[in-house]
Scaffold this active site. Structure first.
Site, PDB file in Angstrom:
ATOM      1  CE  LYS A  22      -1.677   1.475   4.156  1.00 40.17           C
ATOM      2  NZ  LYS A  22      -1.258   2.836   4.527  1.00 40.17           N
ATOM      3  CG  ASN A  23       2.408   2.553   3.555  1.00 37.86           C
ATOM      4  OD1 ASN A  23       1.232   2.880   3.357  1.00 37.86           O
ATOM      5  ND2 ASN A  23       2.870   2.255   4.760  1.00 37.86           N
ATOM      6  NE  ARG A  91      -1.551  12.367   8.161  1.00 45.56           N
ATOM      7  CZ  ARG A  91      -0.350  12.808   7.855  1.00 45.56           C
ATOM      8  NH1 ARG A  91       0.422  12.172   7.013  1.00 45.56           N
ATOM      9  NH2 ARG A  91       0.088  13.924   8.387  1.00 45.56           N
ATOM     10  CB  CYS A 115      -4.902  10.454  11.901  1.00 44.29           C
ATOM     11  SG  CYS A 115      -3.344   9.645  12.211  1.00 44.29           S
ATOM     12  NE  ARG A 120       0.502  10.477  10.582  1.00 43.19           N
ATOM     13  CZ  ARG A 120       0.012   9.431   9.929  1.00 43.19           C
ATOM     14  NH1 ARG A 120      -1.044   8.805  10.388  1.00 43.19           N
ATOM     15  NH2 ARG A 120       0.578   8.996   8.813  1.00 43.19           N
ATOM     16  N   PRO A 121       1.796  16.241  11.979  1.00 49.28           N
ATOM     17  CG  PRO A 121       3.727  16.844  13.135  1.00 49.28           C
ATOM     18  CD  PRO A 121       2.598  15.860  13.143  1.00 49.28           C
ATOM     19  CB  ILE A 122       2.377  18.260   6.710  1.00 48.88           C
ATOM     20  CG1 ILE A 122       1.407  19.436   6.844  1.00 48.88           C
ATOM     21  CG2 ILE A 122       1.635  16.942   6.659  1.00 48.88           C
ATOM     22  CD1 ILE A 122       0.644  19.703   5.557  1.00 48.88           C
ATOM     23  CG  ASP A 123       6.797  20.265  10.989  1.00 43.19           C
ATOM     24  OD1 ASP A 123       6.179  19.182  10.923  1.00 43.19           O
ATOM     25  OD2 ASP A 123       7.835  20.404  11.657  1.00 43.19           O
ATOM     26  CG  ASP A 305       3.564   0.939   9.439  1.00 39.93           C
ATOM     27  OD1 ASP A 305       3.142   1.824  10.201  1.00 39.93           O
ATOM     28  OD2 ASP A 305       3.973   1.175   8.291  1.00 39.93           O
ATOM     29  CB  ILE A 327       7.559   6.229  14.517  1.00 43.15           C
ATOM     30  CG1 ILE A 327       8.828   5.375  14.344  1.00 43.15           C
ATOM     31  CG2 ILE A 327       7.246   7.001  13.231  1.00 43.15           C
ATOM     32  CD1 ILE A 327      10.077   6.113  13.930  1.00 43.15           C
ATOM     33  NE  ARG A 397      -6.489   3.807   6.050  1.00 39.69           N
ATOM     34  CZ  ARG A 397      -5.521   4.027   6.933  1.00 39.69           C
ATOM     35  NH1 ARG A 397      -5.754   3.905   8.210  1.00 39.69           N
ATOM     36  NH2 ARG A 397      -4.317   4.375   6.549  1.00 39.69           N
TER      37      ARG A 397
HETATM   38  C1  EPZ Z   1       4.351   6.665   6.443  1.00 40.57           C
HETATM   39  O1  EPZ Z   1       3.574   7.686   7.063  1.00 40.57           O
HETATM   40  C2  EPZ Z   1       3.441   5.479   6.283  1.00 40.57           C
HETATM   41  N1  EPZ Z   1       2.320   5.848   5.455  1.00 40.57           N
HETATM   42  C3  EPZ Z   1       2.989   4.990   7.654  1.00 40.57           C
HETATM   43  O2  EPZ Z   1       2.202   3.829   7.477  1.00 40.57           O
HETATM   44  C4  EPZ Z   1       4.216   4.632   8.475  1.00 40.57           C
HETATM   45  O3  EPZ Z   1       3.818   4.254   9.754  1.00 40.57           O
HETATM   46  C5  EPZ Z   1       5.154   5.848   8.554  1.00 40.57           C
HETATM   47  O4  EPZ Z   1       5.480   6.301   7.206  1.00 40.57           O
HETATM   48  C6  EPZ Z   1       6.462   5.565   9.275  1.00 40.57           C
HETATM   49  O5  EPZ Z   1       7.132   4.521   8.642  1.00 40.57           O
HETATM   50  C7  EPZ Z   1       2.449   5.840   4.125  1.00 40.57           C
HETATM   51  O6  EPZ Z   1       3.501   5.559   3.576  1.00 40.57           O
HETATM   52  C8  EPZ Z   1       1.250   6.167   3.327  1.00 40.57           C
HETATM   53  P1  EPZ Z   1       6.387  10.076   8.512  1.00 40.57           P
HETATM   54  P2  EPZ Z   1       4.089   9.191   7.076  1.00 40.57           P
HETATM   55  O7  EPZ Z   1       6.223  11.343   7.761  1.00 40.57           O
HETATM   56  O8  EPZ Z   1       4.742   9.490   5.786  1.00 40.57           O
HETATM   57  C9  EPZ Z   1       6.585  13.150  12.205  1.00 40.57           C
HETATM   58  C10 EPZ Z   1       0.356   2.419   7.830  1.00 40.57           C
HETATM   59  O9  EPZ Z   1      -0.146   1.861   8.835  1.00 40.57           O
HETATM   60  N2  EPZ Z   1       6.518  14.210  11.175  1.00 40.57           N
HETATM   61  O10 EPZ Z   1       7.646   9.303   8.312  1.00 40.57           O
HETATM   62  O11 EPZ Z   1       2.968  10.041   7.517  1.00 40.57           O
HETATM   63  C11 EPZ Z   1       5.233  12.421  12.306  1.00 40.57           C
HETATM   64  O12 EPZ Z   1       4.334  13.123  13.115  1.00 40.57           O
HETATM   65  C12 EPZ Z   1       0.821   3.854   7.907  1.00 40.57           C
HETATM   66  O13 EPZ Z   1       0.480   1.862   6.734  1.00 40.57           O
HETATM   67  C13 EPZ Z   1       6.644  15.528  11.554  1.00 40.57           C
HETATM   68  O14 EPZ Z   1       6.827  15.843  12.733  1.00 40.57           O
HETATM   69  O15 EPZ Z   1       5.168   9.095   8.238  1.00 40.57           O
HETATM   70  C14 EPZ Z   1       5.632  11.100  12.872  1.00 40.57           C
HETATM   71  O16 EPZ Z   1       5.767  11.203  14.252  1.00 40.57           O
HETATM   72  C15 EPZ Z   1       0.493   4.520   9.180  1.00 40.57           C
HETATM   73  N3  EPZ Z   1       6.549  16.491  10.600  1.00 40.57           N
HETATM   74  C16 EPZ Z   1       7.004  10.850  12.238  1.00 40.57           C
HETATM   75  O17 EPZ Z   1       7.466  12.140  11.811  1.00 40.57           O
HETATM   76  C17 EPZ Z   1       6.358  16.199   9.284  1.00 40.57           C
HETATM   77  O18 EPZ Z   1       6.291  17.125   8.457  1.00 40.57           O
HETATM   78  C18 EPZ Z   1       6.994   9.891  11.055  1.00 40.57           C
HETATM   79  O19 EPZ Z   1       6.167  10.387  10.036  1.00 40.57           O
HETATM   80  C19 EPZ Z   1       6.236  14.858   8.908  1.00 40.57           C
HETATM   81  C20 EPZ Z   1       6.321  13.864   9.873  1.00 40.57           C
END
Ligand code: EPZ
Length: 425
Positions: A22-23, A91, A115, A120-123, A305, A327, A397
């Site tokens: 999926k990812n 999401r 969520c 889930r910040p995107i900063d 995960d 994480i 999902r």
């Molecule tokens: C991806 O999410 C995966 N989703 C997640 O899988 C997976 O758990 C995660 O990576 C970690 O491996 C997809 O690929 C679609 P991150 P993503 O950005 O990209 C913080 C599943 O069950 N962060 O690496 O959202 C964030 O809050 C899902 O299949 C910031 O602070 O993960 C988190 O604590 C759930 N600011 C950490 O980083 C940002 O701008 C990891 O997030 C971005 C992230």
């Protein structure tokens, strides 16, 4: 809403073919917006994948599914503003941001917000895009992004190796002017898969042995034919299911090299593992041993995960297991539900201590999130009696036909439709 009825106690035995990741599929579908025609094989039937196709159609593409293959034709027109109803379907829709900016030079999307896993910040995504020439206004829960002039490359160092931020920057950078460097980029296998797809489309993407992603912008991308890598989390979940039941299961179409941090946990629990090209064979003892310590980390560390299905495994193991989730802030939501089955788990902040019990018993539970939901199914397969698991839309999902696959290896699990449930009272 449908529910699963799971009767525990049957040792799983047989072979499961692991579906596509999926990812990986989601960012590649977003990338398809930038090419002409994309033929994506091994694309699992999941509600998140459907949601991504709905977004692509809204953006002017046509999508057609033929079995496990999705064919996407990028259209001429299309809208750069994705409505909330489509954004909120999954999401990870934020991964469309980089692609939409790349394609239209403009994007209006809703902020993802929190969520079930916590905030889930995107900063990091936004900081990087700003450095590449995107002007971003945050307005009433919406992001209005415009490119001032042309998107340009930048030397970026991520404060955390965010998967989504790495993907968004890659999607923005492939058509930008000049070179983009992403230092401290995420190193998950899904990043390499996206890079392979983009390269097949004519992009210039290279990942150095240290994991830095280097992208030289090109004028245009053509489409490509690509096969999505196997889903390592689905694979880990099936291994957990086999392990808790004392079963013997062979996974096919899997990449053992993507699971190097996860596989040793099964050996520690007393299972025998054999890996070959595209295969993993697991044989479990009648009762599992505890796993000393699982600390989730960015790849190549133990992936977050897989934490909840492995926790389900620890619930009935001999001894005490410790989990440290580094994480996501709220990734122990399954704990209260597991407790209904008699699991003994104490959570203190990011640490969970699981004291294995002799036997779990059946319970009525609800899924709290995708992987947490899968962990309830795993635990129920080992519990005495028949458990009911509600809100399985979370599981839909990310797992294609979980019940069918488990049944094919001897699991007693049925999917009961809402109407049927109501009829039976
Ligand atoms: C991806 O999410 C995966 N989703 C997640 O899988 C997976 O758990 C995660 O990576 C970690 O491996 C997809 O690929 C679609 P991150 P993503 O950005 O990209 C913080 C599943 O069950 N962060 O690496 O959202 C964030 O809050 C899902 O299949 C910031 O602070 O993960 C988190 O604590 C759930 N600011 C950490 O980083 C940002 O701008 C990891 O997030 C971005 C992230």
């Amino acid at each position: 809403m449908d529910e699963y009825l799971v009767t525990g106690g049957r040792a799983l035995s047989g072979e499961v073919q692991v579906h596509g990741a999926k990812n990986s599929a989601l960012p590649i579908l977003a990338a398809a917006l930038l090419g002409e025609e994309t033929v994506l094989h091994n694309c699992p039937r999941l509600t998140d994948v459907e949601a991504a196709c709905n977004i692509l159609e809204y953006l002017g593409c046509s999508t057609r599914r033929e079995g496990q293959t999705i064919v996407i034709r990028a259209g001429e027109g299309g809208d750069y503003s994705i409505p909330d109803r489509l954004m909120s379907e999954m999401r990870s829709s934020i991964v469309f941001l980089g692609a939409v900016i790349s394609r239209f030079g403009r994007a209006v999307v809703s902020m993802p917000g929190g969520c079930e896993l916590g905030p889930r910040p995107i900063d990091i995504h936004l900081d990087c895009l700003r450095k590449m020439g995107v002007e971003i206004r945050e307005d009433h829960g919406h992001l209005d992004c415009r490119v001032a002039g042309r998107l340009h490359g930048a030397r970026l160092t991520l404060p955390f190796p965010s998967v989504g931020a790495t993907e968004n920057v890659m999607l923005a950078a492939v058509l930008a002017q000049g070179e983009t460097q992403i230092h401290n980029a995420a190193r998950e296998p899904e990043i390499a898969d996206l890079a392979d797809f983009l390269t097949a489309c004519g992009a210039k993407v290279r990942i150095t042995p240290e994991g830095t992603v280097l992208i030289q912008g090109v004028a245009a991308l053509h489409g490509a034919e690509h096969r999505v890598i196997p889903d390592r989390i689905a694979a880990a979940t099936y291994l957990c299911a086999a392990a808790v039941t004392g079963g013997r299961v062979r996974l096919t179409q899997v990449r053992p090299d993507h699971l190097t941090a996860v596989l040793p946990v099964f050996e520690e629990a007393g299972c025998r593992l054999q890996t070959g090209a595209g295969e993993i064979l697991l044989e479990a003892p009648p009762r599992l041993e505890r796993v000393r310590m699982v600390r989730t980390m960015p790849y190549p560390g133990f992936c977050t995960d897989a934490q909840s299905p492995v926790m389900a495994m620890a619930c009935g193991a001999r001894g005490t297991s410790i989990f440290v989730e580094t994480i996501f802030e709220s990734r122990y939501k399954q704990v209260d539900e597991l407790a209904r089955m008699g699991a003994r788990i104490k959570v203190e902040g990011r640490v969970a201590v699981v004291e294995g019990v002799e036997k779990l018993h059946s319970a009525s539970m609800r899924c709290t999130d995708l992987r947490g939901g899968a962990s309830l199914v795993v635990a129920a397969l080992a519990a005495e009696g028949t458990s009911a698991i509600r809100e399985i839309r979370h599981i839909d999902r990310g797992y294609e036909d979980l019940d069918r696959h488990l049944r094919s290896i001897g699991g007693e699990i049925i999917r009961r439709q809402r109407e049927e449930r109501e009829r039976q009272g």
